[in-house]
Design a protein around this motif. Structure first.
Motif, PDB file in Angstrom:
ATOM      1  N   THR A   1       0.852  -1.187   0.000  1.00 28.88           N
ATOM      2  CA  THR A   1       0.000   0.000   0.000  1.00 28.88           C
ATOM      3  C   THR A   1       0.890   1.240   0.000  1.00 28.88           C
ATOM      4  OG1 THR A   1      -0.092  -0.066   2.419  1.00 28.88           O
ATOM      5  CG2 THR A   1      -1.886  -1.137   1.218  1.00 28.88           C
ATOM      6  N   PRO A   2       0.361   2.406  -0.348  1.00 29.38           N
ATOM      7  CA  PRO A   2       1.204   3.609  -0.399  1.00 29.38           C
ATOM      8  C   PRO A   2       1.908   3.913   0.915  1.00 29.38           C
ATOM      9  CG  PRO A   2      -0.877   4.004  -1.523  1.00 29.38           C
ATOM     10  CD  PRO A   2      -1.004   2.669  -0.864  1.00 29.38           C
ATOM     11  N   ASP A   3       1.265   3.627   2.041  1.00 27.19           N
ATOM     12  CA  ASP A   3       1.873   3.921   3.336  1.00 27.19           C
ATOM     13  C   ASP A   3       2.668   2.752   3.904  1.00 27.19           C
ATOM     14  OD1 ASP A   3      -0.133   2.178   4.003  1.00 27.19           O
ATOM     15  OD2 ASP A   3      -1.301   3.607   5.193  1.00 27.19           O
ATOM     16  N   GLY A   4       2.699   1.618   3.190  1.00 31.52           N
ATOM     17  CA  GLY A   4       3.452   0.471   3.646  1.00 31.52           C
ATOM     18  C   GLY A   4       2.805  -0.310   4.776  1.00 31.52           C
ATOM     19  N   SER A   5       1.559  -0.003   5.097  1.00 26.16           N
ATOM     20  CA  SER A   5       0.898  -0.698   6.208  1.00 26.16           C
ATOM     21  C   SER A   5       0.570  -2.144   5.881  1.00 26.16           C
ATOM     22  CB  SER A   5      -0.376   0.054   6.616  1.00 26.16           C
ATOM     23  OG  SER A   5      -1.275   0.162   5.522  1.00 26.16           O
ATOM     24  N   VAL A   6       0.424  -2.463   4.590  1.00 26.26           N
ATOM     25  CA  VAL A   6       0.214  -3.837   4.155  1.00 26.26           C
ATOM     26  C   VAL A   6       1.179  -4.094   3.001  1.00 26.26           C
ATOM     27  CG1 VAL A   6      -1.419  -5.556   3.290  1.00 26.26           C
ATOM     28  CG2 VAL A   6      -2.237  -3.700   4.764  1.00 26.26           C
ATOM     29  N   ARG A   7       1.948  -5.165   3.105  1.00 24.71           N
ATOM     30  CA  ARG A   7       2.896  -5.465   2.032  1.00 24.71           C
ATOM     31  C   ARG A   7       3.163  -6.956   1.963  1.00 24.71           C
ATOM     32  NH1 ARG A   7       8.175  -5.877   4.166  1.00 24.71           N
ATOM     33  NH2 ARG A   7       8.341  -5.251   6.356  1.00 24.71           N
ATOM     34  N   LEU A   8       3.557  -7.386   0.777  1.00 21.63           N
ATOM     35  CA  LEU A   8       3.922  -8.778   0.556  1.00 21.63           C
ATOM     36  C   LEU A   8       5.368  -9.011   0.958  1.00 21.63           C
ATOM     37  CD1 LEU A   8       2.373  -9.573  -2.951  1.00 21.63           C
ATOM     38  CD2 LEU A   8       1.706 -10.589  -0.775  1.00 21.63           C
ATOM     39  N   VAL A   9       5.631 -10.201   1.485  1.00 16.53           N
ATOM     40  CA  VAL A   9       6.988 -10.596   1.840  1.00 16.53           C
ATOM     41  C   VAL A   9       7.225 -11.978   1.246  1.00 16.53           C
ATOM     42  CG1 VAL A   9       8.565 -11.191   3.721  1.00 16.53           C
ATOM     43  CG2 VAL A   9       7.023  -9.249   3.958  1.00 16.53           C
ATOM     44  N   THR A  10       8.393 -12.186   0.657  1.00 10.68           N
ATOM     45  CA  THR A  10       8.722 -13.494   0.092  1.00 10.68           C
ATOM     46  C   THR A  10       9.786 -14.166   0.936  1.00 10.68           C
ATOM     47  OG1 THR A  10      10.407 -12.522  -1.359  1.00 10.68           O
ATOM     48  CG2 THR A  10       8.180 -12.746  -2.249  1.00 10.68           C
ATOM     49  N   GLY A  11       9.802 -15.490   0.874  1.00 12.66           N
ATOM     50  CA  GLY A  11      10.833 -16.248   1.545  1.00 12.66           C
ATOM     51  C   GLY A  11      10.753 -16.236   3.051  1.00 12.66           C
ATOM     52  N   TYR A  12       9.533 -16.159   3.616  1.00 14.69           N
ATOM     53  CA  TYR A  12       9.389 -16.126   5.065  1.00 14.69           C
ATOM     54  C   TYR A  12       9.159 -17.534   5.602  1.00 14.69           C
ATOM     55  CZ  TYR A  12       7.712 -15.029   9.718  1.00 14.69           C
ATOM     56  OH  TYR A  12       7.543 -14.990  11.083  1.00 14.69           O
ATOM     57  N   GLU A  13      10.158 -18.078   6.316  1.00 15.00           N
ATOM     58  CA  GLU A  13      10.071 -19.384   6.945  1.00 15.00           C
ATOM     59  C   GLU A  13       9.516 -20.420   5.964  1.00 15.00           C
ATOM     60  OE1 GLU A  13       8.039 -19.073  10.670  1.00 15.00           O
ATOM     61  OE2 GLU A  13       9.555 -17.775  11.523  1.00 15.00           O
ATOM     62  N   ASP A  14       8.575 -21.242   6.443  1.00 13.94           N
ATOM     63  CA  ASP A  14       8.019 -22.294   5.607  1.00 13.94           C
ATOM     64  C   ASP A  14       6.691 -21.894   4.990  1.00 13.94           C
ATOM     65  OD1 ASP A  14      10.128 -24.028   6.124  1.00 13.94           O
ATOM     66  OD2 ASP A  14       9.211 -24.723   7.975  1.00 13.94           O
ATOM     67  N   ALA A  15       6.304 -20.628   5.130  1.00 16.57           N
ATOM     68  CA  ALA A  15       5.005 -20.197   4.618  1.00 16.57           C
ATOM     69  C   ALA A  15       5.012 -20.184   3.097  1.00 16.57           C
ATOM     70  CB  ALA A  15       4.658 -18.812   5.151  1.00 16.57           C
ATOM     71  N   ASN A  16       3.880 -20.580   2.502  1.00 17.83           N
ATOM     72  CA  ASN A  16       3.745 -20.462   1.056  1.00 17.83           C
ATOM     73  C   ASN A  16       3.630 -19.002   0.639  1.00 17.83           C
ATOM     74  OD1 ASN A  16       2.226 -23.170   1.909  1.00 17.83           O
ATOM     75  ND2 ASN A  16       3.143 -23.467  -0.083  1.00 17.83           N
TER      76      ASN A  16
END
Length: 367
Positions: free
Chosen positions: A239-254
């Protein structure tokens, strides 16, 4: 997508459905202290590997191969041709000449890396098989590519398991000491925290199977998205304010969303979570392979994770609403599983929340 406009409101679940959903969520809210501790320890173990010097890491893999009974040769870095270690396995059944490439990655290894290794294998007259070792993980496309080929993929968790199985326990001692200190209320030892540890909340999405799916989120006021920029998916990672963002490569999460609920816009009172088939890379994909899905909310270090198991996806849908977070008058956020299928994919889902889509390619994750 053009400017947002509200097309229609989705009907809210009736009282009986809402009551049943909340009962299901309470029933499936797991006490995951043990699992959380295991995941935290594995993160520390992988951090220890990530902290290693690249040459030391290659030497570690060579020592692991030697402990498995192989004759090993480290390649010269300037002339490795994409090969870090060569090994000769004399076993009459599983043996052969092996080329190994190692990747100390935090994020998922891209399929192009796997394809490049296969090209190296094809041009190496002595090699009979290839192994790609990483501290992170591989996506479904990589596993699909190596199917039927003489290539083995070893992810971070599998690597830690192999190292322990072949007598390398001592190298992970700092991770065990840190875990014990955490259990006693200590600081957590010297192993650095994962990058996202300081964030207020992690919303993890797990599923089984080899199909690829994307996670998306809509920041809404009621049943209307605040704007096009408040749709977070792989073509708009924040989001423009960064309050929600995607993250890749986090632990075992898909898949993983980082959500700072305190930083969401004041007018936002709803966050909708959606899973969608990756039709851009896999035309014709559906939610049929979305098996055993679970959402895990890690709200902070001082709170136990909340886990909710969801229904499997259906062949008739290309996207699926998983649930929503609603803000009450006191400013607290509550999650409600609210499943809904979208045969028209993510495009249909975002239109339902008031976003105008100019054409079918405007939302690449859906049809």
């Amino acid at each position: 997508m053009s400017r947002s406009r509200k097309l229609h409101r989705l009907s809210n679940p009736d009282a009986n459905e809402r009551r049943a959903q909340r009962m299901l969520f309470r029933h499936l809210r797991d006490d995951t202290n043990a699992n959380r501790g295991r995941m935290a320890r594995r993160v520390r173990e992988l951090q220890l590997l990530l902290e290693m010097d690249p040459i030391e890491f290659e030497q570690l893999i060579a020592r692991l191969m030697e402990s498995m009974g192989m004759k090993v040769e480290l390649t010269a870095r300037s002339k490795d041709g994409g090969v870090d270690v060569r090994g000769l396995d004399s076993d009459p059944f599983r043996g052969g000449n092996v080329i190994v490439q190692v990747k100390r990655y935090r994020d998922t290894v891209t399929p192009s890396v796997v394809r490049d290794l296969f090209g190296t294998l094809q041009h190496d007259r002595a090699a009979t098989k290839a192994v790609l070792v990483t501290t992170s993980k591989f996506g479904p496309s990589s596993h699909q590519f190596v199917s039927g080929k003489p290539i083995t993929l070893i992810n971070g968790s599998e690597l830690v398991g192999l190292l322990k199985h072949h007598g390398f326990h001592e190298m992970f001692a700092p991770a065990y000491a840190s875990a014990a200190e955490d259990a006693a209320g200590g600081s957590g030892g010297d192993a650095p925290a994962i990058d996202v540890a300081a964030e207020p909340a992690r919303l993890l999405l797990h599923w089984t199977g080899e199909e690829e799916y994307d996670i998306a989120a809509l920041v809404c006021q009621g049943n209307r998205a605040l704007s096009d920029d408040h749709l977070v998916f792989y073509n708009n990672a924040s989001t423009p304010d960064g309050s929600v963002r995607l993250v890749t490569g986090y632990e075992d999460a898909n898949a993983c969303l980082m959500v700072d609920f305190e930083a969401l816009p004041a007018e936002a009172d709803r966050l909708v979570v959606i899973a969608a088939a990756d039709t851009e890379n896999h035309p014709g994909a559906t939610m049929g392979g979305f098996a055993g899905p679970a959402l895990i909310l890690e709200a902070g270090a001082d709170q136990d994770p909340a886990v909710v198991h969801l229904a499997d996806g259906a062949e008739t849908n290309i996207a699926m609403r998983l649930g929503r977070f609603d803000r009450d008058e006191a400013g607290d956020w509550d999650f409600t599983p609210a499943l809904a299928g979208y045969p028209g994919g993510l495009r249909q889902a975002v239109v339902a929340y008031g976003l105008e889509v100019a054409d079918e390619e405007a939302v690449a994750a859906g049809q």
